[in-house]
Design a protein around this motif. Structure first.
Motif, mmCIF file in Angstrom:
data_model
loop_
_atom_site.group_PDB
_atom_site.id
_atom_site.type_symbol
_atom_site.label_atom_id
_atom_site.label_comp_id
_atom_site.label_asym_id
_atom_site.label_seq_id
_atom_site.Cartn_x
_atom_site.Cartn_y
_atom_site.Cartn_z
ATOM 1 N N THR A 101 -4.219 103.267 9.606
ATOM 2 C CA THR A 101 -4.602 102.442 8.467
ATOM 3 C C THR A 101 -3.494 101.442 8.157
ATOM 4 O OG1 THR A 101 -3.680 104.007 6.870
ATOM 5 C CG2 THR A 101 -5.985 104.316 7.513
ATOM 6 N N SER A 102 -3.819 100.480 7.301
ATOM 7 C CA SER A 102 -2.848 99.457 6.901
ATOM 8 C C SER A 102 -2.134 98.871 8.116
ATOM 9 C CB SER A 102 -1.823 100.058 5.922
ATOM 10 O OG SER A 102 -2.470 100.568 4.784
ATOM 11 N N LEU A 103 -2.909 98.523 9.111
ATOM 12 C CA LEU A 103 -2.330 98.058 10.370
ATOM 13 C C LEU A 103 -1.615 96.727 10.190
ATOM 14 C CD1 LEU A 103 -5.151 99.214 12.745
ATOM 15 C CD2 LEU A 103 -2.742 99.829 12.963
ATOM 16 N N ARG A 104 -0.552 96.575 10.945
ATOM 17 C CA ARG A 104 0.300 95.391 10.891
ATOM 18 C C ARG A 104 0.355 94.741 12.270
ATOM 19 N NH1 ARG A 104 5.249 98.986 8.342
ATOM 20 N NH2 ARG A 104 4.259 99.456 6.318
ATOM 21 N N PRO A 105 0.671 93.467 12.343
ATOM 22 C CA PRO A 105 0.791 92.826 13.667
ATOM 23 C C PRO A 105 1.783 93.557 14.581
ATOM 24 C CG PRO A 105 0.696 91.168 11.953
ATOM 25 C CD PRO A 105 0.760 92.494 11.247
ATOM 26 N N GLU A 106 2.815 94.141 14.016
ATOM 27 C CA GLU A 106 3.802 94.836 14.849
ATOM 28 C C GLU A 106 3.282 96.165 15.401
ATOM 29 O OE1 GLU A 106 4.269 93.713 11.720
ATOM 30 O OE2 GLU A 106 5.408 95.159 10.486
ATOM 31 N N ASP A 107 2.101 96.578 14.972
ATOM 32 C CA ASP A 107 1.468 97.765 15.562
ATOM 33 C C ASP A 107 0.739 97.429 16.858
ATOM 34 O OD1 ASP A 107 0.580 98.752 12.236
ATOM 35 O OD2 ASP A 107 2.200 99.588 13.470
ATOM 36 N N GLN B 256 -4.188 106.621 30.413
ATOM 37 C CA GLN B 256 -4.129 105.236 30.884
ATOM 38 C C GLN B 256 -3.910 104.247 29.742
ATOM 39 O OE1 GLN B 256 -4.170 104.225 34.211
ATOM 40 N NE2 GLN B 256 -3.830 106.429 34.405
ATOM 41 N N GLY B 257 -4.174 104.675 28.531
ATOM 42 C CA GLY B 257 -3.915 103.836 27.375
ATOM 43 C C GLY B 257 -5.130 103.090 26.861
ATOM 44 N N THR B 258 -5.052 102.712 25.587
ATOM 45 C CA THR B 258 -6.060 101.880 24.961
ATOM 46 C C THR B 258 -5.329 100.814 24.148
ATOM 47 O OG1 THR B 258 -8.062 101.879 23.568
ATOM 48 C CG2 THR B 258 -6.314 103.404 22.922
ATOM 49 N N GLN B 259 -5.793 99.575 24.257
ATOM 50 C CA GLN B 259 -5.084 98.453 23.642
ATOM 51 C C GLN B 259 -5.483 98.297 22.173
ATOM 52 O OE1 GLN B 259 -2.681 96.343 24.931
ATOM 53 N NE2 GLN B 259 -2.551 95.443 22.877
ATOM 54 N N VAL B 260 -4.471 98.177 21.334
ATOM 55 C CA VAL B 260 -4.668 97.881 19.916
ATOM 56 C C VAL B 260 -4.018 96.531 19.635
ATOM 57 C CG1 VAL B 260 -4.068 98.545 17.560
ATOM 58 C CG2 VAL B 260 -4.790 100.291 19.208
ATOM 59 N N THR B 261 -4.803 95.620 19.087
ATOM 60 C CA THR B 261 -4.296 94.300 18.744
ATOM 61 C C THR B 261 -4.574 94.037 17.272
ATOM 62 O OG1 THR B 261 -4.719 93.477 20.973
ATOM 63 C CG2 THR B 261 -4.375 91.835 19.252
ATOM 64 N N VAL B 262 -3.514 93.756 16.529
ATOM 65 C CA VAL B 262 -3.636 93.482 15.103
ATOM 66 C C VAL B 262 -3.302 92.012 14.886
ATOM 67 C CG1 VAL B 262 -2.945 94.126 12.783
ATOM 68 C CG2 VAL B 262 -2.909 95.835 14.624
ATOM 69 N N GLU C 230 -8.068 107.803 26.723
ATOM 70 C CA GLU C 230 -7.999 107.279 25.357
ATOM 71 C C GLU C 230 -9.152 106.318 25.106
ATOM 72 O OE1 GLU C 230 -3.696 107.538 26.955
ATOM 73 O OE2 GLU C 230 -5.650 106.885 27.669
ATOM 74 N N SER C 231 -9.557 106.220 23.857
ATOM 75 C CA SER C 231 -10.589 105.272 23.456
ATOM 76 C C SER C 231 -10.378 104.897 22.000
ATOM 77 C CB SER C 231 -11.979 105.877 23.647
ATOM 78 O OG SER C 231 -12.143 107.017 22.820
ATOM 79 N N GLY C 232 -11.075 103.840 21.567
ATOM 80 C CA GLY C 232 -11.032 103.454 20.166
ATOM 81 C C GLY C 232 -10.190 102.235 19.855
ATOM 82 N N GLY C 233 -9.492 101.722 20.845
ATOM 83 C CA GLY C 233 -8.688 100.539 20.600
ATOM 84 C C GLY C 233 -9.546 99.306 20.392
ATOM 85 N N GLY C 234 -8.911 98.217 19.988
ATOM 86 C CA GLY C 234 -9.642 96.984 19.784
ATOM 87 C C GLY C 234 -8.844 95.992 18.981
ATOM 88 N N LEU C 235 -9.526 94.965 18.534
ATOM 89 C CA LEU C 235 -8.916 93.915 17.728
ATOM 90 C C LEU C 235 -9.246 94.156 16.257
ATOM 91 C CD1 LEU C 235 -7.518 91.132 17.393
ATOM 92 C CD2 LEU C 235 -9.769 90.087 17.793
ATOM 93 N N VAL C 236 -8.229 94.136 15.421
ATOM 94 C CA VAL C 236 -8.428 94.371 13.996
ATOM 95 C C VAL C 236 -7.517 93.432 13.213
ATOM 96 C CG1 VAL C 236 -6.704 96.216 13.917
ATOM 97 C CG2 VAL C 236 -8.550 96.173 12.223
#
Length: 123
Positions: free
Chosen positions: A84-90, A115-121, A6-12
């Protein structure tokens, strides 16, 4: 040997967008149903979206319906999740999972995990 990456995760920031991708070696996505799962600390793993092997049916959990879009590039063997319209609970680790059968954003049977990719909203 099957490998999912997986790729593309990050802080948004809340309200923002991210696009996740999953590439595979050892398995062709069009031969399987494929899903995105997520898990955050202290919570159970949740299936958020699933696409059938035919590619003609997509399923979403109620928590992401209308905001996330799953798609598959069969020629390149890449799975995508447009968020889209990402929320902290995502906020969670997002996993690409290969298996059999889709049901409400989950797989009936899970065979292989990435292995996963981290998404932080967060603001």
């Amino acid at each position: 040997q099957v490998r999912l990456l997986e790729s593309g995760g990050g802080l948004v920031q809340p309200g923002g967008s991210l696009n996740l991708s999953c590439t595979s070696s050892g398995v062709r996505f069009h031969d399987w149903s494929v899903a995105w799962y997520r898990q955050s600390p202290g919570k159970e793993r949740e299936g958020v979206s699933c696409i059938t092997n035919s590619g003609s049916n997509n399923y979403y959990s109620d928590s992401v319906k209308g905001r996330f879009l799953i798609s598959r590039d069969s020629a390149k063997n890449i799975l995508h999740l447009s968020m889209t319209s990402l929320r902290p609970e995502d906020t969670a680790m997002y996993y690409c999972v290969v298996g059999l059968g889709c049901a409400h954003g989950t797989l009936v049977r899970k065979e292989y995990f990435g292995q996963g990719t981290q998404v932080t909203v967060s603001s």
